[in-house]
Enzyme design. Structure first.
Site, PDB file in Angstrom:
ATOM      1  N   ARG A   1      28.608  41.694  39.839  1.00 56.17           N
ATOM      2  CA  ARG A   1      29.579  41.604  41.047  1.00 56.17           C
ATOM      3  C   ARG A   1      29.785  42.835  41.921  1.00 56.17           C
ATOM      4  O   ARG A   1      29.959  43.828  41.132  1.00 56.17           O
ATOM      5  CB  ARG A   1      30.825  41.022  40.720  1.00 56.17           C
ATOM      6  CG  ARG A   1      30.677  39.551  40.039  1.00 56.17           C
ATOM      7  CD  ARG A   1      32.134  38.775  39.842  1.00 56.17           C
ATOM      8  NE  ARG A   1      31.635  37.544  39.288  1.00 56.17           N
ATOM      9  CZ  ARG A   1      32.799  36.762  38.720  1.00 56.17           C
ATOM     10  NH1 ARG A   1      33.910  37.128  39.000  1.00 56.17           N
ATOM     11  NH2 ARG A   1      32.540  35.404  38.274  1.00 56.17           N
TER      12      ARG A   1
ATOM     13  N   ARG B   1      37.372  45.407  35.497  1.00 58.22           N
ATOM     14  CA  ARG B   1      36.804  44.985  36.786  1.00 58.22           C
ATOM     15  C   ARG B   1      35.526  45.743  36.887  1.00 58.22           C
ATOM     16  O   ARG B   1      35.645  46.771  37.158  1.00 58.22           O
ATOM     17  CB  ARG B   1      37.732  45.163  38.064  1.00 58.22           C
ATOM     18  CG  ARG B   1      37.329  44.371  39.318  1.00 58.22           C
ATOM     19  CD  ARG B   1      38.402  44.557  40.335  1.00 58.22           C
ATOM     20  NE  ARG B   1      39.729  44.330  40.077  1.00 58.22           N
ATOM     21  CZ  ARG B   1      40.031  42.816  40.389  1.00 58.22           C
ATOM     22  NH1 ARG B   1      39.137  41.969  40.739  1.00 58.22           N
ATOM     23  NH2 ARG B   1      41.018  42.603  40.114  1.00 58.22           N
TER      24      ARG B   1
ATOM     25  N   GLU C   1      44.140  37.742  33.823  1.00 59.09           N
ATOM     26  CA  GLU C   1      43.263  36.649  33.860  1.00 59.09           C
ATOM     27  C   GLU C   1      42.115  36.719  33.022  1.00 59.09           C
ATOM     28  O   GLU C   1      41.466  37.998  32.851  1.00 59.09           O
ATOM     29  CB  GLU C   1      42.583  36.331  35.343  1.00 59.09           C
ATOM     30  CG  GLU C   1      41.589  35.047  35.217  1.00 59.09           C
ATOM     31  CD  GLU C   1      40.938  35.366  36.550  1.00 59.09           C
ATOM     32  OE1 GLU C   1      39.687  34.512  36.420  1.00 59.09           O
ATOM     33  OE2 GLU C   1      40.957  35.847  37.667  1.00 59.09           O
TER      34      GLU C   1
ATOM     35  N   SER D   1      39.118  31.333  34.452  1.00 60.40           N
ATOM     36  CA  SER D   1      39.665  30.306  35.379  1.00 60.40           C
ATOM     37  C   SER D   1      38.555  29.004  35.385  1.00 60.40           C
ATOM     38  O   SER D   1      37.368  29.101  35.297  1.00 60.40           O
ATOM     39  CB  SER D   1      39.160  31.277  36.841  1.00 60.40           C
ATOM     40  OG  SER D   1      39.792  30.413  37.636  1.00 60.40           O
TER      41      SER D   1
ATOM     42  N   ARG E   1      36.545  41.001  28.869  1.00 61.89           N
ATOM     43  CA  ARG E   1      38.083  40.984  28.902  1.00 61.89           C
ATOM     44  C   ARG E   1      38.677  40.591  27.679  1.00 61.89           C
ATOM     45  O   ARG E   1      39.750  40.804  27.149  1.00 61.89           O
ATOM     46  CB  ARG E   1      38.496  40.020  29.980  1.00 61.89           C
ATOM     47  CG  ARG E   1      38.328  40.583  31.267  1.00 61.89           C
ATOM     48  CD  ARG E   1      39.076  39.968  32.475  1.00 61.89           C
ATOM     49  NE  ARG E   1      38.760  40.620  33.995  1.00 61.89           N
ATOM     50  CZ  ARG E   1      39.308  40.226  34.913  1.00 61.89           C
ATOM     51  NH1 ARG E   1      40.284  39.414  34.956  1.00 61.89           N
ATOM     52  NH2 ARG E   1      39.143  40.925  35.868  1.00 61.89           N
TER      53      ARG E   1
END
Length: 426
Positions: A262, A277, A349, A352, A391
């Protein structure tokens, strides 16, 4: 993608649903293009009908010896052919404009989705586990990893730039262990079928799962026009693209462990330190293909499958139902799992899980044949993380840290870590 017929039948409901996402009045422009298209198609159909009739009339005129009429009809036929030829190009242009307009509009939230414009409108559904207590100020994962000598951001930056990491030794093995554990759990316990899928995909694939055209800047593109996947959702969901499956085969539950890429466009200044991130990370993805009647219950099931990983690892978390303004582009309803991070003193988070209805299926032309054998219907698609591996490493380092700098390995992972019970400084 939205169904223009449904918008045509009930524009008020369409606008009302989008107003919950902060958008309004979009049906008018869509219906204007739709009306232009239908009017043009009608003219083409009339021209084709007249062409067929004129062809017959020419034959009759030739039989009767009326050459003047035959010549006049031939001239008319020529102009009709010209109109049809140019009209088909115009039709394609209108179709593309309508498709582009529909493709740029997010999905409609389900009624049970909370109101809200951003994360402050999200609603906590439940919590699991107890946050660990420390006799000292808990450290963040990057401090732990760097002290252990097993996490190196500086060297990664030299190799690739910011937002990358090099892990070695027991931390590199922990990455592999988590992936194997998650896959074993999702396949053996939760009934997903493991897949190995392409990490590079074409335009149609990313359009099908609604990353294109709106989110092109968030993706990495290769020199030959392919895209690096931002999540295995893209490859897995497209396995049913342009297919018709039997209802008896639904639901289909798929999983894959892949790297994800990403660009993190728009995230400047956010989570610049550590592994929260990054441009490259790995994830075990969950995808379900269902009938419309199954999809809502499947969302609860999928969320539970993601939760079961956190529970087995003993990581405290909470489940958040996202509000209309904070949901992803293609979602009708989303649950976020937020794991407790003692070093940050906050929940972050880690998964999701979303139900998309037939939004993606329309873009992919993915259908199923009902058991009654009458026609075909669009499938419903769902996706979720089961879990994000990086994560999860962050969460383990922070929740299982010890005063001496070591990190206790969760019991469920020890068989994958060669029986070791701690990560220690070499």
């Amino acid at each position: 993608m939205h169904d223009i017929k449904a918008i045509r039948d009930n524009p008020e409901a369409f606008d009302k649903g989008l107003a919950r996402r902060g958008l309004g009045g979009l049906s008018a422009e869509l219906l204007k293009i739709d009306a232009e298209r239908r009017d043009h198609v009608q003219k083409l159909q009339d021209a084709q009908a007249r062409r067929n009739a004129a062809s017959k009339e020419i034959g009759e005129a030739m039989k009767s010896g009326d050459k003047a009429r035959a010549e006049a009809l031939k001239a008319e036929m020529g102009s009709i052919k010209d109109f049809i030829a140019s009209g088909e190009a115009v039709e394609r242009d209108i179709d593309e404009r309508l498709k582009a307009a529909l493709a740029s509009i997010p999905n409609i939230p389900l009624d049970e989705v909370p109101e809200g414009v951003d994360e402050t409108g999200n609603v906590e559904v439940r919590r699991w586990g107890t946050a660990p207590a420390f006799a000292y100020e808990p450290r963040q994962h990057f401090d732990i990893g760097e002290w252990l000598g097993l996490m190196d951001f500086e060297t990664a930056a030299k190799i690739a730039g910011a937002r990358f990491v090099v892990m070695k030794g027991q931390l590199a093995r922990l990455e592999r262990a988590l992936a194997q554990f998650m896959l074993d759990h999702q396949t053996g316990t939760n009934g997903y079928t493991e897949h190995y899928v392409p990490f590079m995909v074409n335009d149609s694939a990313v359009f099908g799962t609604n990353q294109l055209p709106k989110f092109a800047e968030d993706l990495f593109r290769t020199t030959d026009g392919r895209w690096l996947i931002p999540t295995a959702e893209v490859s897995l969901t497209n396995l049913v693209r342009e297919k018709i499956v039997d209802e008896k085969d639904l639901p289909i539950r798929l999983t894959a462990y892949t790297p994800c890429f990403r660009a993190e466009a728009g995230s400047a200044g956010r989570d610049t330190r550590g592994m929260i991130r990054q441009h490259q990370f790995s994830k075990v993805e969950l995808v379900s293909i269902t009938t419309p009647e199954q999809s809502r219950d499947e969302l609860e099931r999928m969320t539970g499958c993601a939760e079961s990983i956190l529970q087995t690892l003993g990581l405290p978390y909470r489940v958040m139902r996202l509000c209309a303004g904070d949901m992803g582009f293609g979602a009708r309803m989303t649950y976020d799992l937020e794991v407790w991070l003692p070093g940050q003193n906050s929940y972050r988070e880690i998964s999701s899980c979303s139900v998309c209805g037939d939004f993606q299926a329309r873009r992919m032309d993915a259908r199923y044949k009902p058991a009654d054998g009458k026609g075909t219907r669009y499938v419903h698609t769902l996706n979720g993380s089961g879990l994000a591996v990086g994560r999860t490493i962050v969460a383990i380092l922070e929740n299982y840290q010890n005063a001496d700098g070591s990190v206790t390995i969760p019991e469920a992972l020890r068989p994958y870590m060669g029986g070791a019970d701690k990560i220690t400084r070499p």
